[in-house]
Design an enzyme around this catalytic site. Structure first.
Site, PDB file in Angstrom:
ATOM      1  N   SER A  20       8.377   4.004   0.065  1.00  0.00           N
ATOM      2  CA  SER A  20       7.212   3.372  -0.542  1.00  0.00           C
ATOM      3  C   SER A  20       7.150   3.666  -2.036  1.00  0.00           C
ATOM      4  O   SER A  20       6.910   2.765  -2.850  1.00  0.00           O
ATOM      5  CB  SER A  20       5.938   3.871   0.129  1.00  0.00           C
TER       6      SER A  20
ATOM      7  N   SER B 188       0.859  -1.180   0.000  1.00  0.00           N
ATOM      8  CA  SER B 188       0.000   0.000   0.000  1.00  0.00           C
ATOM      9  C   SER B 188       0.893   1.226   0.000  1.00  0.00           C
ATOM     10  O   SER B 188       1.871   1.291   0.745  1.00  0.00           O
ATOM     11  CB  SER B 188      -0.924  -0.003   1.220  1.00  0.00           C
ATOM     12  N   GLU B 189       0.558   2.189  -0.859  1.00  0.00           N
ATOM     13  CA  GLU B 189       1.441   3.326  -1.109  1.00  0.00           C
ATOM     14  C   GLU B 189       1.759   4.134   0.147  1.00  0.00           C
ATOM     15  O   GLU B 189       2.769   4.839   0.211  1.00  0.00           O
ATOM     16  CB  GLU B 189       0.818   4.259  -2.163  1.00  0.00           C
ATOM     17  N   ASN B 190       0.863   4.052   1.140  1.00  0.00           N
ATOM     18  CA  ASN B 190       1.072   4.834   2.353  1.00  0.00           C
ATOM     19  C   ASN B 190       1.994   4.163   3.351  1.00  0.00           C
ATOM     20  O   ASN B 190       2.040   4.559   4.514  1.00  0.00           O
ATOM     21  CB  ASN B 190      -0.272   5.192   3.001  1.00  0.00           C
TER      22      ASN B 190
END
Lengths: 216, 227, 216, 227
Positions: A89, A47-49
């Site tokens: 990320s 997940s990008e976060n």
């Protein structure tokens, strides 16, 4: 002909994700793919976060506001998962470390251009998030969308009319009617739903589609 | 089930090919993956380009690889040390190519490769011999040198613990180049003291997420004895 | 006149390092400064190989080959110190986060150019390490060196003849004979050892030094 | 003795000036330093440029700062959300300037600022509206856009634990932009759940070394209730 449901589309995408793949599922429809990943295979969701090894949604009452996905929904972390900051990320994406990214789209061109961040409407507030990074970073970018708009226009097009997210980045498109491989030679149909012919697909899309279907 | 551990250092390096670009972790001997290097020497790959901060110390590790004449070119910041005699001899004999890179540019270029950047403007080295012939640019009143990413086919690094997904933690200043080399190489091979069960590493404390590690080898509790 | 010993020079540099400063001490002579930092003040030593809060050398027998400084000598970590990787370490330097860097030098020009990595000898193996990063990164770069070579040539010069490490980067030079501030107006003498006159310094250096000494 | 802790959020933000560039950590509400933002609102600084991933959620935190009309410009990747109504209203009224940046470029530009780079070539956004007018370059057969670092006067971030030297660890995905913003701002102010004794944080697990943090405020165990 029987259009695929959204769950059927998600299940179809899931079939193409091998064990051990590092995968980012975009916001919206692609999120559903997680529900169809085989429980007996280890697949790594990013997940990008800032998490790798994302697990399913928590049980009711177990939500943690500090543990969310890119859509800001509560998630869990699998045993063996880990956290990192935003620069690391996006280094994972931009640096080509993800194997597969699954995204929704407004339009995809037959050569793999992607439009999924902005309709171009003059009064719309633009918002891009991580879409442009995801589009150009993963080794393979899959798009998952209905083939036609509600008005009956094909979203697989010769050239995108909506503002682009990335150029020549989509390798495969999963729709409710067919699955397409994209490339320098244009779009090739690799699967269709029962009862649909490639000529009908050519009519629906207005594209001279290559036939790459394999007889069962 | 995904298990990135391999049985031996020899198996881990078996596909390193002649002419490969190989990053080797470590600052001096701290963090140098000696067992992987020994396996690489035994494996026999030659004409290698090596990226490391130094150019070998004494007779072991990278120095042994140099002595075995497997290295065509070395990219490093600080080759000349009191015990870099194998490199020194090759260099003076014209048998090895040296690309000297300021240490921070070395780190930044490795990081840029891992992060998929095309190039960076760095202030380090501007106006010096090491920027000779390189493109420069003034940005906001300061001068910068254009530097390109350093990619590699393989990275050989040393970590403390790893798990079967490839998550790594390091030990003290042996961390140094490990995390960024792991990101910059197509295939990263880590030697670890031991492989711990999945979940044994604190998810907040993982330094190298498993996505950056393709193989790991447990070499036992072989902390190098002080020289 | 009484030249300062190396320990006296180190003690003099230490006087200019305030509590709370983040400091990198270069390899060689500058390392001695650590011995003269006041024990009752907290000063943060950074080492380029990935530690902040560097403590003194360990007791005999307590050396850890995984805990070394930039000179590859065994050190310790203070309570409250921490480790990080090389890219973050050099981000600390290049990003201007260090307050003070103390370096040795072959030559320093009156405008602050630094030459400390290479004598230019044709058969020498060049080695730069972190010198160029340290030279341009810290908020203040101090140089610590004997004013004269063994042959009697001044190492504070109009223009460096050795290959440069960094341009216009040195703000202050501590020598065995005097302390100089450098800048666009050239070198200014701020302190001299007893028994030395500024005219003698001008003769020794061949520079038209500004007099910025303060009478006691 | 160095003690970077300050008594209150109000004291911590007291020197934020009109027109300042202020980074605010958080991805949505995870990692958003609400107490520092509340103190900033009470402090009254205006004409701010805010760098954040989003443009406020609901009525608290950054949304409240926007509602109070203290923000002249916002630099973010994803302003439009279901609950970004305060931003939406200002935007449609032409009362706020928006610089839209792809999220990874936002992160990379913040990191570049912290690392002292002059600019970077990034592939993200090439050929799109968000690269319109920007310099591009082909490197090794791929197209890149030249992007400049994003600096700030202040960063307001949220962490889990801190010590008096400013070392920080974060909690789960609330880490997000905190570590890189801490590196990119002249003055970084962290709100932490509690300040722990020096040495309580594992030196291997410190995520933000104290050098990047100028002030910290303990705000108690105020984990935000789920909205």
């Amino acid at each position: 002909m029987n259009k695929l449901t959204r769950d059927q589309m998600a299940a179809r995408v899931a079939l193409d994700i091998p064990e051990g793949a590092y995968v980012n599922l975009g916001i919206g429809l692609p999120t559903k793919v997680a529900n169809f990943l085989p429980a007996d295979k280890e697949i790594f969701l990013q997940s990008e976060n800032g998490l790798l090894g994302m697990g399913p949604a928590p049980a009711k009452g177990e939500e943690d506001p500090d543990l969310i996905n890119a859509g800001k929904q509560p998630v869990t972390l699998l045993t063996g998962g880990c956290y990192f900051h935003h620069a690391d990320s996006f280094a994972m994406m931009r640096g080509g470390h993800l194997d597969i990214c699954v995204l929704g789209a407004f339009q995809v061109s037959q050569h793999g251009d992607l439009a999924n961040w902005h309709t171009g409407a003059p009064d719309a507030i633009p918002a891009v998030g991580g879409a442009m990074d995801l589009a150009i970073g993963a080794k393979q970018v899959f798009v998952m969308m209905d083939l036609l708009t509600k008005g009956g226009d094909s979203k697989l097009v010769a050239e995108c009319s909506y503002p682009l997210t990335g150029l020549r980045c989509v390798s495969r498109v999963y729709t409710d009617l067919a699955v397409f491989d994209l490339g320098a030679n244009g779009a090739s149909v690799i699967e269709m739903v029962d009862g649909l012919s490639i000529d009908e697909l050519r009519t629906l899309t207005g594209l001279s589609l290559n036939d790459a279907t394999v007889s069962a | 089930m995904i298990d990135k551990s391999v049985a031996s250092a020899e198996a881990a390096v078996a596909d390193i090919f002649d002419g490969a670009r190989v990053m080797i972790g470590g600052f001096g001997t701290a963090g140098m993956p000696d067992q992987l290097i020994d396996a690489l020497i035994a494996h026999g790959a030659k004409d290698l380009t090596i990226i490391n901060n130094n150019a070998g110390n004494g007779d072991t590790g990278l120095a042994a690889l140099l002595k075995a004449k497997r290295v065509r070119k070395i990219v490093c910041s600080f080759p000349r040390q009191s015990d870099s005699y194998h490199f020194d001899a090759l260099y003076h004999a014209g048998e090895i190519e040296l690309e000297l890179v300021p240490q921070g540019n070395l780190a930044a270029r490795i990081q840029a490769a891992g992060a998929g950047l095309g190039a960076i403007y760095t202030p380090t080295g501007y106006g010096t011999l090491l920027a000779d012939g390189k493109e420069t640019r003034e940005i906001d009143g300061r001068q910068y040198v254009l530097e390109y990413p350093i990619h590699a086919d393989f990275a050989l690094i040393k970590a403390l613990h790893g798990d079967r997904w490839g998550n790594l933690v390091y030990r003290k200043t042996a961390r140094n180049f490990g995390p960024i080399m792991a990101m910059a190489a197509k295939c990263t091979i880590a030697q670890v003291s031991d492989i711990v069960p999945l979940g044994a590493l604190d998810p907040e404390g993982v330094v190298t997420p498993g996505i950056f590690v393709q193989r790991l080898v447990a070499i036992g509790n072989a902390v190098r004895a002080a020289a």
